[in-house]
Design an enzyme around this catalytic site. Structure first.
Site, PDB file in Angstrom:
ATOM      1  N   ALA A   1      32.211  39.643  43.979  1.00 26.82           N
ATOM      2  CA  ALA A   1      31.882  39.424  42.570  1.00 26.82           C
ATOM      3  C   ALA A   1      32.701  40.357  41.693  1.00 26.82           C
ATOM      4  CB  ALA A   1      30.390  39.660  42.331  1.00 26.82           C
ATOM      5  N   ASP A   2      32.909  39.932  40.472  1.00 28.52           N
ATOM      6  CA  ASP A   2      33.591  40.788  39.508  1.00 28.52           C
ATOM      7  C   ASP A   2      33.192  40.377  38.098  1.00 28.52           C
ATOM      8  OD1 ASP A   2      35.855  42.959  39.626  1.00 28.52           O
ATOM      9  OD2 ASP A   2      36.247  41.758  37.840  1.00 28.52           O
ATOM     10  N   GLN A   3      33.402  41.301  37.179  1.00 29.78           N
ATOM     11  CA  GLN A   3      33.067  41.045  35.783  1.00 29.78           C
ATOM     12  C   GLN A   3      34.175  41.577  34.893  1.00 29.78           C
ATOM     13  OE1 GLN A   3      29.983  43.435  33.620  1.00 29.78           O
ATOM     14  NE2 GLN A   3      28.874  41.499  33.566  1.00 29.78           N
TER      15      GLN A   3
END
Length: 208
Positions: A84-86
């Site tokens: 995941a990344d933001q």
């Protein structure tokens, strides 16, 4: 048999390719058994060609989530891996985690009185290949902030200001920075949880 055991159908726990305790705690609270394997990647190296090509920030978030998932998946054959990344963007300008209190102050001052977007992406991978992915967007509007308030806020939160892009956590004192928020809470925390759960159900490892 525990309630979690009756809902999770996978032979092994989910492998989380992230060092984020927020993502870890979110998944555990949702009843997902997991183990953590922090990915060893150069995020800026993954990001650089996309930025140079003018790719939108959501594409950057998706690429980073995929890179994290794949590097851990390749090292753990047979395991289901979640990366995941933001990313944060405000009027076309990308922000990264502040490295110092001064950088955190500058970021908050730049975001004050404006609306920015958080793009939270995920990729599920197995045996070195993606098997599900998704992305969600939240829009957050900070209120106008005085320099004195920003200093007081940073004094109150301390080192926590350096752990998140934008220098805030809305689940804590950072809520005082905002006027309005559009988007679900999980997306803001860095993981589009509802889409992740749907992906796990589609893969047959979570009860329907």
């Amino acid at each position: 048999m525990s309630a979690v055991a009756t809902l999770w159908l996978g032979a092994e726990p989910l492998l989380l390719a992230s060092g984020s305790t927020t993502r870890r705690d979110m998944l555990i609270a949702a009843g997902i058994p997991l183990e953590v394997a922090k990915p060893d990647i150069d995020e800026r190296a993954v990001e650089a060609p996309l930025v140079a090509a003018g790719s939108p920030r959501e594409a950057v978030a998706a690429a980073l989530a995929c890179a994290k998932a794949l590097v851990v998946s390749q090292a753990n054959p047979g395991r289901l891996v979640l990366g995941a990344d933001q990313t944060l963007v405000c009027d076309g300008e990308a922000f990264h985690k502040p490295r110092t209190a001064m950088e955190a102050a500058d970021q908050i001052a730049a975001l004050a009185g404006r609306t920015h977007e958080l793009h939270s992406a995920f990729v599920l991978a197995k045996d070195g290949a993606p098997v599900a992915d998704g992305i969600a967007v939240a829009r957050l509007t900070m209120r106008s902030l005085s320099p004195d308030f920003i200093i007081s806020y940073l004094d109150a939160v301390g080192e926590a200001a350096l752990s998140s892009v934008g220098g805030y956590q809305v689940e804590g004192i950072g809520a005082q920075l905002f006027e309005t928020i559009e988007g679900d809470h999980f997306t803001i925390l860095g993981l589009p949880l509802f889409a992740v759960l749907a992906g796990l159900r589609d893969l047959g490892v979570l009860a329907r």
